[in-house]
Design a protein around this motif. Structure first.
Motif: not given
Length: 180
Positions: A154-155, A158-159, A162, A166, A169, A172, A176-177, A180
């Motif tokens: 998940k991390q 996310k990375k 982003v 960005n 992101w 969004s 979603l945020k 993750l």
């Protein structure tokens, strides 16, 4: 896998952005069909945490699926062959008054054996087609279903999202945020 063009700092893979709505028009052929123009498959190698876009996954022909035999093989059989594990994440993009944003995501897994079965030269793999279709459907319907993923993956996702853009992101949904 290096996703950068020579001499460029931008990844060469692109997210698909919605172009046409197949439900609009004259009401003839194609009305009600599902458009995949706004869906991008992202693959995560669960061992190395490498994340990359592979448009071949839309048709079951991603880099990790090539030359792999998926028929008549159970998950348990593949797990006995020391599989390499991947996540396929279907990411949907939308555009609204704020701009383009990640609007849906669904995750599913692919297992690819690192050993062959005794007496066979084939590389076996496992993927659940209903799981893949349902995950893709969730993304298209603007839902976020990422709960089956491990925290490390998940991390990494996310990375990747982003770093890719960005602004997408930031625009969004919080759902979603939070997932993750």
């Amino acid at each position: 896998m290096d996703n950068k063009k020579e001499g460029s700092s931008k990844p060469n893979a692109q997210f698909n952005i919605l172009r046409n709505d197949p439900t609009k028009g004259d009401g003839g052929y194609g009305v009600g069909s599902i458009s995949l123009e706004n869906v991008t498959p992202i693959i995560i190698d669960r061992e190395t945490q490498e994340v990359f876009i592979d448009m071949g996954a839309l048709h079951g022909r991603s880099k990790v699926e090539q030359k792999v035999f998926f028929k008549n093989v159970t998950k348990e059989e593949v797990e006995e062959l020391d599989p390499h594990k991947y996540w396929v994440i279907w990411i949907a993009l939308d555009r609204n008054q704020k701009g383009v944003h990640y609007s849906g995501a669904g995750a599913c897994e692919i297992l690819v054996a690192t050993k062959t079965k005794e007496g066979s030269r084939r590389i076996f793999g496992y993927k659940s087609m209903p799981e893949h279709v349902n995950s893709l459907d969730k993304a298209i319907k603007r839902k976020f279903v990422l709960d089956i993923m491990d925290d490390e993956s998940k991390q990494a996702l996310k990375k990747f999202l982003v770093d890719f853009n960005n602004e997408y992101w930031e625009k969004s949904p919080e759902e979603l945020k939070d997932s993750l």
